[in-house]
Design a protein around this motif. Structure first.
Motif, PDB file in Angstrom:
ATOM      1  N   UNK A 130       0.124   3.211   3.219  1.00 45.47           N
ATOM      2  CA  UNK A 130      -0.273   2.279   4.270  1.00 45.47           C
ATOM      3  C   UNK A 130      -1.595   1.662   3.844  1.00 45.47           C
ATOM      4  N   UNK A 131      -1.611   0.362   3.634  1.00 42.39           N
ATOM      5  CA  UNK A 131      -2.805  -0.307   3.102  1.00 42.39           C
ATOM      6  C   UNK A 131      -3.409  -1.206   4.177  1.00 42.39           C
ATOM      7  N   UNK A 132      -4.710  -1.017   4.407  1.00 41.15           N
ATOM      8  CA  UNK A 132      -5.443  -1.750   5.445  1.00 41.15           C
ATOM      9  C   UNK A 132      -6.450  -2.668   4.758  1.00 41.15           C
ATOM     10  N   UNK A 133      -6.239  -3.975   4.887  1.00 38.31           N
ATOM     11  CA  UNK A 133      -7.049  -4.983   4.208  1.00 38.31           C
ATOM     12  C   UNK A 133      -7.804  -5.794   5.255  1.00 38.31           C
ATOM     13  N   UNK A 134      -9.095  -5.964   5.056  1.00 38.60           N
ATOM     14  CA  UNK A 134      -9.845  -6.717   6.047  1.00 38.60           C
ATOM     15  C   UNK A 134     -11.343  -6.592   5.888  1.00 38.60           C
TER      16      UNK A 134
END
Length: 237
Positions: free
Chosen positions: A48-52
């Motif tokens: 699960x990749x969280x980009x921001x």
């Protein structure tokens, strides 16, 4: 319809309605959830990749970073409770202070390299600085790159900035929210509506500062509110 008319309609929310085809929370991650229930030796690692920007990065009162209290780790914890046989990583590729244009420039080398099973993108709070049109272009580039690799994408609408009145119709965060809703509907991808969750709290008369570590960063309770929106895609938790 020209670009300027499109932007105006996005700002007012005219292009989005309850019938727009944002990905269904019950079915969008069906393939991922099928992998999450598999037991060893048939299972595999799920990323699960969280980009921001700073919010998924875990910034509370800057420069304090509370990774384990931020919503990516809260999502990981809840997913693991729901799927006890799964091997799951929560990978944060976020950078504090960044906007979507900056995030798009490093998308291939910093995000796609992790081979996300699900990609979450959270830039709207900082994209106020670059405006709707530039934000839309950068977001669309990232969405297209991910979908080309068959990666499910879930966009996050902005969490609060206490300097913005969420109950004021047409405020700048609402404009970015409506644009993200339109993009999610256009590409039939997921949407975790953090903005709506915080606005509902404000509409009930609760002071949003009770959910914030500083003006533009949620505290643990605020991050829990965001995590709850994300977790709707993983079933009843």
């Amino acid at each position: 319809m020209n670009r300027f008319m499109l932007t105006a309609l996005l700002c007012t929310g005219t292009l989005f309605s309850a019938s727009a085809q944002v990905a269904d929370t019950a079915t969008y991650l069906a393939g991922v959830k099928a992998e999450l229930v598999k037991k060893w030796p048939k299972n595999r690692t799920i990323n699960l990749v969280f980009h921001g920007h700073s919010v998924p990065s875990g910034y509370f009162r800057t420069p304090d970073v509370r990774t384990m209290d931020a919503y990516p780790m809260q999502v990981l914890t809840a997913v693991k409770e729901r799927f006890p046989y799964a091997v799951v990583n929560a990978i944060t590729t976020s950078i504090g202070g960044e906007n979507s244009e900056q995030g798009e420039k490093r998308f291939k080398k910093d995000v796609l390299v992790h081979q996300p099973d699900v990609l979450f993108i959270d830039y709207a709070l900082n994209d106020r600085a670059i405006g709707l049109e530039r934000s839309r272009k950068a977001m669309e580039k990232m969405i297209k790159m991910a979908l080309k690799k068959h990666i499910p994408v879930i966009l996050l609408t902005p969490s609060p900035d206490l300097q913005v009145d969420l109950l004021e119709d047409g405020n700048v965060l609402e404009q970015h929210t409506n644009q993200l809703k339109a993009l999610a509907a256009q590409y039939k991808i997921g949407l975790a509506d953090s903005y709506a969750a915080f606005r509902a709290v404000a509409a009930q008369g609760q002071a949003l500062k009770e959910l914030m570590a500083q003006s533009n960063h949620p505290d643990r309770k605020g991050h829990t509110l965001i995590a709850q929106q994300v977790l709707t895609y993983f079933g009843q938790l």
